[in-house]
Design a protein around this motif. Structure first.
Motif, PDB file in Angstrom:
ATOM      1  N   LYS A   1      38.898  82.570  34.646  1.00 15.70           N
ATOM      2  CA  LYS A   1      39.924  81.584  34.317  1.00 15.70           C
ATOM      3  C   LYS A   1      39.414  80.617  33.253  1.00 15.70           C
ATOM      4  O   LYS A   1      40.149  80.226  32.363  1.00 15.70           O
ATOM      5  CB  LYS A   1      40.319  80.838  35.588  1.00 15.70           C
ATOM      6  CG  LYS A   1      41.478  79.897  35.405  1.00 15.70           C
ATOM      7  CD  LYS A   1      41.938  79.367  36.715  1.00 15.70           C
ATOM      8  CE  LYS A   1      41.431  78.081  37.137  1.00 15.70           C
ATOM      9  NZ  LYS A   1      41.359  76.898  36.446  1.00 15.70           N
ATOM     10  N   LYS A   2      38.145  80.263  33.317  1.00 17.92           N
ATOM     11  CA  LYS A   2      37.571  79.323  32.349  1.00 17.92           C
ATOM     12  C   LYS A   2      37.591  79.891  30.931  1.00 17.92           C
ATOM     13  O   LYS A   2      37.783  79.172  29.974  1.00 17.92           O
ATOM     14  CB  LYS A   2      36.143  78.953  32.744  1.00 17.92           C
ATOM     15  CG  LYS A   2      36.072  78.082  33.966  1.00 17.92           C
ATOM     16  CD  LYS A   2      34.646  77.750  34.304  1.00 17.92           C
ATOM     17  CE  LYS A   2      34.591  76.908  35.560  1.00 17.92           C
ATOM     18  NZ  LYS A   2      33.242  76.554  35.937  1.00 17.92           N
ATOM     19  N   ARG A   3      37.381  81.190  30.808  1.00 18.39           N
ATOM     20  CA  ARG A   3      37.337  81.813  29.489  1.00 18.39           C
ATOM     21  C   ARG A   3      38.722  82.000  28.890  1.00 18.39           C
ATOM     22  O   ARG A   3      38.855  82.215  27.695  1.00 18.39           O
ATOM     23  CB  ARG A   3      36.644  83.165  29.572  1.00 18.39           C
ATOM     24  CG  ARG A   3      35.145  83.024  29.752  1.00 18.39           C
ATOM     25  CD  ARG A   3      34.442  84.336  29.886  1.00 18.39           C
ATOM     26  NE  ARG A   3      34.772  85.249  28.819  1.00 18.39           N
ATOM     27  CZ  ARG A   3      34.521  86.537  28.847  1.00 18.39           C
ATOM     28  NH1 ARG A   3      33.934  87.064  29.905  1.00 18.39           N
ATOM     29  NH2 ARG A   3      34.847  87.316  27.861  1.00 18.39           N
ATOM     30  N   LEU A   4      39.766  81.928  29.711  1.00 19.37           N
ATOM     31  CA  LEU A   4      41.118  82.177  29.211  1.00 19.37           C
ATOM     32  C   LEU A   4      41.676  81.047  28.382  1.00 19.37           C
ATOM     33  O   LEU A   4      42.363  81.276  27.401  1.00 19.37           O
ATOM     34  CB  LEU A   4      42.075  82.440  30.372  1.00 19.37           C
ATOM     35  CG  LEU A   4      41.990  83.827  30.941  1.00 19.37           C
ATOM     36  CD1 LEU A   4      42.922  83.970  32.101  1.00 19.37           C
ATOM     37  CD2 LEU A   4      42.322  84.865  29.897  1.00 19.37           C
ATOM     38  N   GLY A   5      41.425  79.847  28.804  1.00 24.79           N
ATOM     39  CA  GLY A   5      41.997  78.759  28.041  1.00 24.79           C
ATOM     40  C   GLY A   5      41.323  77.447  28.353  1.00 24.79           C
ATOM     41  O   GLY A   5      40.994  77.166  29.493  1.00 24.79           O
ATOM     42  N   LYS A   6      41.126  76.682  27.333  1.00 26.58           N
ATOM     43  CA  LYS A   6      40.469  75.392  27.528  1.00 26.58           C
ATOM     44  C   LYS A   6      41.464  74.342  27.985  1.00 26.58           C
ATOM     45  O   LYS A   6      41.086  73.344  28.550  1.00 26.58           O
ATOM     46  CB  LYS A   6      39.795  74.967  26.236  1.00 26.58           C
ATOM     47  CG  LYS A   6      38.779  75.977  25.758  1.00 26.58           C
ATOM     48  CD  LYS A   6      37.718  75.322  24.958  1.00 26.58           C
ATOM     49  CE  LYS A   6      36.813  76.363  24.355  1.00 26.58           C
ATOM     50  NZ  LYS A   6      35.651  76.637  25.078  1.00 26.58           N
ATOM     51  N   ASN A   7      42.742  74.570  27.733  1.00 26.50           N
ATOM     52  CA  ASN A   7      43.734  73.610  28.196  1.00 26.50           C
ATOM     53  C   ASN A   7      44.873  74.329  28.915  1.00 26.50           C
ATOM     54  O   ASN A   7      44.974  75.554  28.880  1.00 26.50           O
ATOM     55  CB  ASN A   7      44.256  72.758  27.038  1.00 26.50           C
ATOM     56  CG  ASN A   7      44.916  73.589  25.962  1.00 26.50           C
ATOM     57  OD1 ASN A   7      45.538  74.595  26.248  1.00 26.50           O
ATOM     58  ND2 ASN A   7      44.777  73.171  24.726  1.00 26.50           N
ATOM     59  N   ALA A   8      45.736  73.564  29.548  1.00 23.60           N
ATOM     60  CA  ALA A   8      46.808  74.122  30.372  1.00 23.60           C
ATOM     61  C   ALA A   8      47.817  74.929  29.549  1.00 23.60           C
ATOM     62  O   ALA A   8      48.300  75.969  30.007  1.00 23.60           O
ATOM     63  CB  ALA A   8      47.515  72.998  31.121  1.00 23.60           C
ATOM     64  N   LYS A   9      48.112  74.480  28.342  1.00 22.11           N
ATOM     65  CA  LYS A   9      49.076  75.201  27.502  1.00 22.11           C
ATOM     66  C   LYS A   9      48.570  76.593  27.139  1.00 22.11           C
ATOM     67  O   LYS A   9      49.311  77.566  27.189  1.00 22.11           O
ATOM     68  CB  LYS A   9      49.346  74.412  26.222  1.00 22.11           C
ATOM     69  CG  LYS A   9      50.601  73.634  26.227  1.00 22.11           C
ATOM     70  CD  LYS A   9      50.831  73.055  24.837  1.00 22.11           C
ATOM     71  CE  LYS A   9      52.192  72.405  24.803  1.00 22.11           C
ATOM     72  NZ  LYS A   9      52.452  71.758  23.531  1.00 22.11           N
ATOM     73  N   GLN A  10      47.319  76.648  26.762  1.00 20.87           N
ATOM     74  CA  GLN A  10      46.743  77.934  26.370  1.00 20.87           C
ATOM     75  C   GLN A  10      46.681  78.880  27.568  1.00 20.87           C
ATOM     76  O   GLN A  10      46.981  80.061  27.445  1.00 20.87           O
ATOM     77  CB  GLN A  10      45.349  77.709  25.785  1.00 20.87           C
ATOM     78  CG  GLN A  10      44.777  78.945  25.148  1.00 20.87           C
ATOM     79  CD  GLN A  10      43.442  78.676  24.486  1.00 20.87           C
ATOM     80  OE1 GLN A  10      42.850  77.612  24.656  1.00 20.87           O
ATOM     81  NE2 GLN A  10      42.961  79.629  23.729  1.00 20.87           N
ATOM     82  N   PHE A  11      46.327  78.351  28.734  1.00 23.85           N
ATOM     83  CA  PHE A  11      46.278  79.178  29.941  1.00 23.85           C
ATOM     84  C   PHE A  11      47.655  79.762  30.231  1.00 23.85           C
ATOM     85  O   PHE A  11      47.793  80.946  30.513  1.00 23.85           O
ATOM     86  CB  PHE A  11      45.792  78.337  31.133  1.00 23.85           C
ATOM     87  CG  PHE A  11      45.682  79.113  32.411  1.00 23.85           C
ATOM     88  CD1 PHE A  11      44.564  79.867  32.691  1.00 23.85           C
ATOM     89  CD2 PHE A  11      46.718  79.092  33.348  1.00 23.85           C
ATOM     90  CE1 PHE A  11      44.459  80.585  33.859  1.00 23.85           C
ATOM     91  CE2 PHE A  11      46.623  79.802  34.523  1.00 23.85           C
ATOM     92  CZ  PHE A  11      45.490  80.549  34.783  1.00 23.85           C
ATOM     93  N   ARG A  12      48.679  78.930  30.149  1.00 30.06           N
ATOM     94  CA  ARG A  12      50.036  79.400  30.439  1.00 30.06           C
ATOM     95  C   ARG A  12      50.498  80.447  29.427  1.00 30.06           C
ATOM     96  O   ARG A  12      51.167  81.413  29.788  1.00 30.06           O
ATOM     97  CB  ARG A  12      51.009  78.239  30.469  1.00 30.06           C
ATOM     98  CG  ARG A  12      52.392  78.699  30.874  1.00 30.06           C
ATOM     99  CD  ARG A  12      53.301  77.586  31.193  1.00 30.06           C
ATOM    100  NE  ARG A  12      54.560  78.141  31.645  1.00 30.06           N
ATOM    101  CZ  ARG A  12      55.642  77.443  31.794  1.00 30.06           C
ATOM    102  NH1 ARG A  12      55.620  76.153  31.579  1.00 30.06           N
ATOM    103  NH2 ARG A  12      56.760  78.014  32.185  1.00 30.06           N
ATOM    104  N   ARG A  13      50.158  80.265  28.179  1.00 26.43           N
ATOM    105  CA  ARG A  13      50.549  81.238  27.152  1.00 26.43           C
ATOM    106  C   ARG A  13      49.912  82.596  27.404  1.00 26.43           C
ATOM    107  O   ARG A  13      50.529  83.632  27.192  1.00 26.43           O
ATOM    108  CB  ARG A  13      50.153  80.737  25.769  1.00 26.43           C
ATOM    109  CG  ARG A  13      51.057  79.630  25.261  1.00 26.43           C
ATOM    110  CD  ARG A  13      50.678  79.200  23.879  1.00 26.43           C
ATOM    111  NE  ARG A  13      50.914  80.304  22.935  1.00 26.43           N
ATOM    112  CZ  ARG A  13      50.413  80.348  21.719  1.00 26.43           C
ATOM    113  NH1 ARG A  13      49.631  79.380  21.289  1.00 26.43           N
ATOM    114  NH2 ARG A  13      50.673  81.351  20.928  1.00 26.43           N
TER     115      ARG A  13
END
Length: 79
Positions: free
Chosen positions: A3-15
Motif C-alpha cells: 500500500k505504501k508503494r502505491l501512492g504517497k497521498n490519498a488521491k493517488q491511492f484512489r486513482r
C-alpha cells in the motif's frame, strides 16, 4: 507491491486502486472479522500473500479489468 508503494497521498491511492484508503481499511477489517469465524480445517497450501495484499490485488484487478473491458468494447476486440 504494498500500500505504501502505491501512492504517497490519498488521491493517488484512489486513482490507482479505485477506492478511498478509508474504504480499503474498512474492507480489510471486514475480511479479517470474517476469517476469524470458526471454520472447517482447510486443505492445501497456505497462502503466500497476506490478507491486505490479497485485497489490494483484487481491487487492482477489478480496476484494470473494467478498463480493459471498456477498451475492448470500444475497438471491438477481446479484453
Amino acid at each position: 507491491m504494498t500500500k505504501k508503494r502505491l501512492g504517497k497521498n490519498a488521491k493517488q491511492f484512489r486513482r490507482i486502486v479505485g477506492v478511498k484508503e478509508e474504504t480499503y481499511q474498512h474492507l480489510q477489517k471486514l475480511i479479517r472479522r470474517y476469517l476469524k469465524r470458526p471454520k472447517k480445517k482447510r486443505k492445501g497450501r497456505k497462502s503466500k500473500l497476506s490478507i491486505s495484499k490479497k485485497l489490494l490485488l483484487t481491487l487492482l484487478y477489478w480496476t484494470n479489468y473494467n478498463s480493459l473491458l471498456n477498451v475492448g468494447n470500444l475497438f471491438g476486440v477481446s479484453e
